[in-house]
Design an enzyme around this catalytic site. Structure first.
Site, PDB file in Angstrom:
ATOM      1  N   PHE A  48      -9.231   6.583  -2.624  1.00  0.00           N
ATOM      2  CA  PHE A  48      -8.591   5.885  -1.504  1.00  0.00           C
ATOM      3  C   PHE A  48      -9.403   4.634  -1.155  1.00  0.00           C
ATOM      4  CE2 PHE A  48      -5.792   5.644   2.040  1.00  0.00           C
ATOM      5  CZ  PHE A  48      -6.505   5.323   3.174  1.00  0.00           C
ATOM      6  N   HIS A  59       4.317   0.351  12.687  1.00  0.00           N
ATOM      7  CA  HIS A  59       4.494   0.451  11.221  1.00  0.00           C
ATOM      8  C   HIS A  59       3.147   0.711  10.537  1.00  0.00           C
ATOM      9  CE1 HIS A  59       5.975  -1.238   7.232  1.00  0.00           C
ATOM     10  NE2 HIS A  59       6.739  -0.211   7.493  1.00  0.00           N
ATOM     11  N   THR A  73       3.723  -3.652  15.599  1.00  0.00           N
ATOM     12  CA  THR A  73       4.425  -2.383  15.811  1.00  0.00           C
ATOM     13  C   THR A  73       3.623  -1.206  15.243  1.00  0.00           C
ATOM     14  OG1 THR A  73       5.557  -2.356  13.676  1.00  0.00           O
ATOM     15  CG2 THR A  73       6.566  -3.694  15.446  1.00  0.00           C
ATOM     16  N   SER A 127       0.818  -1.224   0.000  1.00  0.00           N
ATOM     17  CA  SER A 127       0.000   0.000   0.000  1.00  0.00           C
ATOM     18  C   SER A 127       0.842   1.260   0.000  1.00  0.00           C
ATOM     19  CB  SER A 127      -0.936  -0.012   1.211  1.00  0.00           C
ATOM     20  OG  SER A 127      -1.911  -1.031   1.060  1.00  0.00           O
TER      21      SER A 127
HETATM   22  N1  LIG Z   1       2.216  -4.556   6.431  1.00  0.00           N
HETATM   23  C1  LIG Z   1       1.591  -4.166   5.265  1.00  0.00           C
HETATM   24  C2  LIG Z   1       2.293  -3.570   4.214  1.00  0.00           C
HETATM   25  N2  LIG Z   1       3.639  -3.365   4.306  1.00  0.00           N
HETATM   26  C3  LIG Z   1       4.467  -3.057   3.144  1.00  0.00           C
HETATM   27  C4  LIG Z   1       4.429  -1.562   2.764  1.00  0.00           C
HETATM   28  O1  LIG Z   1       3.195  -1.216   2.145  1.00  0.00           O
HETATM   29  C5  LIG Z   1       5.554  -1.273   1.767  1.00  0.00           C
HETATM   30  O2  LIG Z   1       5.393  -2.075   0.618  1.00  0.00           O
HETATM   31  C6  LIG Z   1       6.924  -1.516   2.374  1.00  0.00           C
HETATM   32  O3  LIG Z   1       7.038  -0.759   3.568  1.00  0.00           O
HETATM   33  C7  LIG Z   1       8.049  -1.135   1.417  1.00  0.00           C
HETATM   34  O4  LIG Z   1       7.931   0.212   1.027  1.00  0.00           O
HETATM   35  N3  LIG Z   1       1.646  -3.177   3.095  1.00  0.00           N
HETATM   36  C8  LIG Z   1       0.290  -3.379   2.973  1.00  0.00           C
HETATM   37  O5  LIG Z   1      -0.291  -3.022   1.943  1.00  0.00           O
HETATM   38  N4  LIG Z   1      -0.409  -3.963   3.987  1.00  0.00           N
HETATM   39  C9  LIG Z   1       0.186  -4.371   5.138  1.00  0.00           C
HETATM   40  O6  LIG Z   1      -0.498  -4.899   6.051  1.00  0.00           O
HETATM   41  C1  LIG Z   2       1.084  -2.816   8.592  1.00  0.00           C
HETATM   42  C2  LIG Z   2       2.378  -3.489   8.682  1.00  0.00           C
HETATM   43  O1  LIG Z   2       3.379  -3.087   8.128  1.00  0.00           O
HETATM   44  C3  LIG Z   2       2.430  -4.618   9.634  1.00  0.00           C
HETATM   45  O2  LIG Z   2       1.662  -5.685   9.079  1.00  0.00           O
HETATM   46  C4  LIG Z   2       3.844  -5.095   9.847  1.00  0.00           C
HETATM   47  O3  LIG Z   2       3.790  -5.967  10.954  1.00  0.00           O
HETATM   48  P1  LIG Z   2       4.641  -5.627  12.273  1.00  0.00           P
HETATM   49  O4  LIG Z   2       4.130  -4.289  12.799  1.00  0.00           O
HETATM   50  O5  LIG Z   2       4.337  -6.771  13.241  1.00  0.00           O
HETATM   51  O6  LIG Z   2       6.091  -5.575  11.854  1.00  0.00           O
END
Ligand SMILES: Nc1c(NC[C@H](O)[C@H](O)[C@H](O)CO)[nH]c(=O)[nH]c1=O
Ligand SMILES: CC(=O)[C@@H](O)COP(=O)(O)O
Length: 158
Positions: free
Chosen positions: A122, A97, A95, A65
């Site tokens: 979106f 993230h 986390t 995303s």
């Molecule tokens: N954890 C999720 C991600 N993580 C990946 C990021 O979107 C991105 O591709 C990475 O950080 C490299 O730039 N993406 C999602 O779409 N959904 C998730 O749950």
């Molecule tokens: C939304 C994310 O990037 C998440 O799924 C990553 O997992 P974590 O927070 O346990 O590293």
């Protein structure tokens, strides 16, 4: 209003304009692809059911995303693209993230809308868990892909 009170697939087809000559780009994140493929199916079928020409629907994939913003930028920059639909699914992990991705994508897609003065939708689920996501990707709360497609169509009729 929560999705549990307003089904994502409930929409009025009133005031839907002719979109047979409109060109749509659908940018799809590959993360959580069980969900994002369902979102894509919903968006695609909703465009077709409301009069879009299947030859005028372009699909592009991005890894996650976070990359939806750049993918949307590239597609919105194409002169013949009338609207961009971004589809993704971000699910909370252990986390923070999740927070950074959701904020970056929301802000980024907003910026692309304004930079190109085109509808860039979106269509990103941001959920606590996979069940919530599946419920909103053709499950009991409808399909956010349907909502995203109808939003694109209605914005083209602004
Ligand atoms: N954890 C999720 C991600 N993580 C990946 C990021 O979107 C991105 O591709 C990475 O950080 C490299 O730039 N993406 C999602 O779409 N959904 C998730 O749950
Ligand atoms: C939304 C994310 O990037 C998440 O799924 C990553 O997992 P974590 O927070 O346990 O590293």
């Amino acid at each position: 209003m929560a999705s549990s009170q307003k089904n994502l697939s409930d929409y009025s087809s009133k005031n839907i304009q002719d979109i047979s000559n409109k060109k749509f780009a659908i940018v799809v994140s590959e993360w959580n692809d069980e969900v994002t493929e369902a979102l894509y199916s919903g968006a695609y079928e909703t465009l077709i059911n409301n009069g879009a020409d299947r030859n005028n629907i372009i699909r592009k994939n991005v890894p996650g995303s976070f990359e939806l913003t750049l993918g949307a930028h590239w597609m919105a920059a194409e002169e013949d693209i009338d609207a961009v639909i971004c589809l993704g699914c971000v699910i909370q992990g252990e986390t923070r993230h999740f927070d950074f991705i959701c904020d970056a994508v929301a802000q980024g897609i907003t910026h692309v809308n304004l930079k190109f003065a085109k509808p860039v939708i979106f269509g990103v689920l941001t959920t606590d868990n996979q069940k919530q996501a599946l419920d909103r990707a053709g499950g009991k709360h409808g399909n956010k892909g349907d909502e995203a497609a109808i939003t694109a169509i209605k914005m083209l009729g602004f």
